[in-house]
Design a protein around this motif. Structure first.
Motif, PDB file in Angstrom:
ATOM      1  N   TYR A   1     -17.126   8.389  -8.216  1.00 55.77           N
ATOM      2  CA  TYR A   1     -16.253   7.426  -7.570  1.00 55.77           C
ATOM      3  C   TYR A   1     -15.101   8.181  -6.910  1.00 55.77           C
ATOM      4  N   ALA A   2     -14.624   7.679  -5.772  1.00 58.74           N
ATOM      5  CA  ALA A   2     -13.566   8.355  -5.018  1.00 58.74           C
ATOM      6  C   ALA A   2     -12.283   7.537  -5.064  1.00 58.74           C
ATOM      7  N   PHE A   3     -11.160   8.238  -5.192  1.00 56.32           N
ATOM      8  CA  PHE A   3      -9.848   7.617  -5.225  1.00 56.32           C
ATOM      9  C   PHE A   3      -8.890   8.407  -4.352  1.00 56.32           C
ATOM     10  N   GLU A   4      -7.968   7.696  -3.703  1.00 51.53           N
ATOM     11  CA  GLU A   4      -6.847   8.365  -3.057  1.00 51.53           C
ATOM     12  C   GLU A   4      -5.788   8.529  -4.130  1.00 51.53           C
ATOM     13  N   VAL A   5      -5.279   9.743  -4.295  1.00 53.75           N
ATOM     14  CA  VAL A   5      -4.332  10.033  -5.370  1.00 53.75           C
ATOM     15  C   VAL A   5      -3.055  10.631  -4.788  1.00 53.75           C
ATOM     16  N   ASP A   6      -2.045  10.732  -5.629  1.00 54.80           N
ATOM     17  CA  ASP A   6      -0.774  11.325  -5.222  1.00 54.80           C
ATOM     18  C   ASP A   6      -0.982  12.789  -4.861  1.00 54.80           C
ATOM     19  N   LEU A   7      -0.274  13.263  -3.830  1.00 57.99           N
ATOM     20  CA  LEU A   7      -0.435  14.645  -3.366  1.00 57.99           C
ATOM     21  C   LEU A   7      -0.106  15.674  -4.444  1.00 57.99           C
TER      22      LEU A   7
ATOM     23  N   ARG B   1      -7.631  18.021  -0.336  1.00 60.96           N
ATOM     24  CA  ARG B   1      -6.564  17.523   0.521  1.00 60.96           C
ATOM     25  C   ARG B   1      -7.171  17.231   1.888  1.00 60.96           C
ATOM     26  N   VAL B   2      -6.951  16.013   2.381  1.00 59.50           N
ATOM     27  CA  VAL B   2      -7.426  15.619   3.699  1.00 59.50           C
ATOM     28  C   VAL B   2      -6.232  15.731   4.644  1.00 59.50           C
ATOM     29  N   ILE B   3      -6.292  16.694   5.547  1.00 54.57           N
ATOM     30  CA  ILE B   3      -5.187  16.970   6.447  1.00 54.57           C
ATOM     31  C   ILE B   3      -5.152  15.909   7.551  1.00 54.57           C
ATOM     32  N   GLY B   4      -3.951  15.418   7.867  1.00 55.90           N
ATOM     33  CA  GLY B   4      -3.781  14.403   8.904  1.00 55.90           C
ATOM     34  C   GLY B   4      -4.166  14.919  10.275  1.00 55.90           C
ATOM     35  N   LYS B   5      -4.724  14.023  11.097  1.00 60.36           N
ATOM     36  CA  LYS B   5      -5.169  14.395  12.436  1.00 60.36           C
ATOM     37  C   LYS B   5      -4.158  13.944  13.478  1.00 60.36           C
ATOM     38  N   SER B   6      -4.125  14.646  14.591  1.00 59.20           N
ATOM     39  CA  SER B   6      -3.288  14.259  15.716  1.00 59.20           C
ATOM     40  C   SER B   6      -4.037  13.212  16.529  1.00 59.20           C
ATOM     41  N   LYS B   7      -3.372  12.110  16.856  1.00 60.31           N
ATOM     42  CA  LYS B   7      -4.001  11.014  17.603  1.00 60.31           C
ATOM     43  C   LYS B   7      -3.188  10.731  18.863  1.00 60.31           C
ATOM     44  N   THR B   8      -3.873  10.412  19.952  1.00 60.78           N
ATOM     45  CA  THR B   8      -3.228  10.059  21.209  1.00 60.78           C
ATOM     46  C   THR B   8      -3.889   8.797  21.754  1.00 60.78           C
TER      47      THR B   8
ATOM     48  N   PHE C   1       1.188   7.882  27.554  1.00 55.29           N
ATOM     49  CA  PHE C   1       0.470   8.387  26.392  1.00 55.29           C
ATOM     50  C   PHE C   1       1.405   8.417  25.191  1.00 55.29           C
ATOM     51  N   VAL C   2       0.923   7.877  24.092  1.00 56.12           N
ATOM     52  CA  VAL C   2       1.677   7.876  22.838  1.00 56.12           C
ATOM     53  C   VAL C   2       0.935   8.772  21.866  1.00 56.12           C
ATOM     54  N   THR C   3       1.620   9.790  21.358  1.00 57.10           N
ATOM     55  CA  THR C   3       0.980  10.693  20.409  1.00 57.10           C
ATOM     56  C   THR C   3       1.604  10.510  19.039  1.00 57.10           C
ATOM     57  N   GLY C   4       0.795  10.727  18.039  1.00 57.05           N
ATOM     58  CA  GLY C   4       1.263  10.610  16.672  1.00 57.05           C
ATOM     59  C   GLY C   4       0.348  11.383  15.755  1.00 57.05           C
ATOM     60  N   ARG C   5       0.542  11.199  14.477  1.00 59.00           N
ATOM     61  CA  ARG C   5      -0.235  11.941  13.491  1.00 59.00           C
ATOM     62  C   ARG C   5      -0.536  11.031  12.315  1.00 59.00           C
ATOM     63  N   THR C   6      -1.783  11.076  11.811  1.00 60.02           N
ATOM     64  CA  THR C   6      -2.125  10.318  10.615  1.00 60.02           C
ATOM     65  C   THR C   6      -1.604  11.073   9.396  1.00 60.02           C
ATOM     66  N   SER C   7      -1.479  10.385   8.299  1.00 59.02           N
ATOM     67  CA  SER C   7      -0.917  10.978   7.091  1.00 59.02           C
ATOM     68  C   SER C   7      -1.906  11.906   6.406  1.00 59.02           C
ATOM     69  N   THR C   8      -1.377  12.939   5.764  1.00 62.58           N
ATOM     70  CA  THR C   8      -2.171  13.798   4.901  1.00 62.58           C
ATOM     71  C   THR C   8      -2.221  13.148   3.530  1.00 62.58           C
ATOM     72  N   TYR C   9      -3.413  13.140   2.917  1.00 63.11           N
ATOM     73  CA  TYR C   9      -3.536  12.563   1.580  1.00 63.11           C
ATOM     74  C   TYR C   9      -4.479  13.400   0.734  1.00 63.11           C
ATOM     75  N   LYS C  10      -4.486  13.125  -0.552  1.00 58.12           N
ATOM     76  CA  LYS C  10      -5.336  13.845  -1.490  1.00 58.12           C
ATOM     77  C   LYS C  10      -6.412  12.900  -1.999  1.00 58.12           C
ATOM     78  N   LYS C  11      -7.644  13.391  -2.037  1.00 62.74           N
ATOM     79  CA  LYS C  11      -8.782  12.594  -2.458  1.00 62.74           C
ATOM     80  C   LYS C  11      -9.363  13.207  -3.735  1.00 62.74           C
ATOM     81  N   ALA C  12      -9.749  12.357  -4.683  1.00 64.92           N
ATOM     82  CA  ALA C  12     -10.364  12.827  -5.919  1.00 64.92           C
ATOM     83  C   ALA C  12     -11.732  12.177  -6.077  1.00 64.92           C
ATOM     84  N   ILE C  13     -12.750  12.991  -6.345  1.00 63.63           N
ATOM     85  CA  ILE C  13     -14.086  12.500  -6.668  1.00 63.63           C
ATOM     86  C   ILE C  13     -14.225  12.619  -8.184  1.00 63.63           C
TER      87      ILE C  13
END
Length: 95
Positions: free
Chosen positions: A22-28, A54-61, A68-80
Motif C-alpha cells: 500500500y502507498a502513502f504520502e508521508v511527511d518529508l 522522495r518525489v521531486i516537484g516538477k516545473s509546470k508552465t 505564460f504562467v510558470t510554477g512548480r509542484t510540491s516535493t513530497y515523500k512516498k512510502a510503499i
C-alpha cells in the motif's frame, strides 16, 4: 505533526494491493520506523517492510490570457508499505 498525510490511490498502486503493498504520502522528515509505527497504530496490521522515496516537484508552465504562467509542484515523500501475509488495509472503505 502527523506522519501519514494520505493514502495514494492510483491504478499502479491498486495493482500492488493484491501483493499486500500500500502507498502513502508521508511527511518529508518521517523515517521508516515512524511510518511503520503510524501504519500499525492506525490500521491495526503488522508491517513487514517499508520502502520510501522522495518525489521531486516538477516545473509546470501554462498559458493564461495570452501570457505564460510558470510554477512548480510540491516535493513530497512516498512510502510503499508491505503488510504481513493475509492482512489487508481497507483504504477504499469497502464493507
Amino acid at each position: 505533526m502527523s506522519v501519514l498525510k494520505r493514502p495514494i490511490v492510483t491504478e499502479k498502486v491498486a495493482g500492488l494491493n493484491s501483493q499486500g503493498k500500500y502507498a502513502f504520502e508521508v511527511d518529508l522528515k518521517a523515517n521508516k520506523i515512524e511510518i511503520k509505527k503510524a501504519v500499525e497504530q492506525l490500521y491495526g496490521v503488522n508491517v513487514k517492510q517499508v520502502n520510501t522515496m522522495r518525489v521531486i516537484g516538477k516545473s509546470k508552465t501554462r498559458s493564461s490570457r495570452g501570457r505564460f504562467v510558470t510554477g512548480r509542484t510540491s516535493t513530497y515523500k512516498k512510502a510503499i508499505v508491505t503488510v504481513a501475509e493475509g492482512e489487508i488495509i481497507d483504504i477504499y472503505g469497502e464493507a
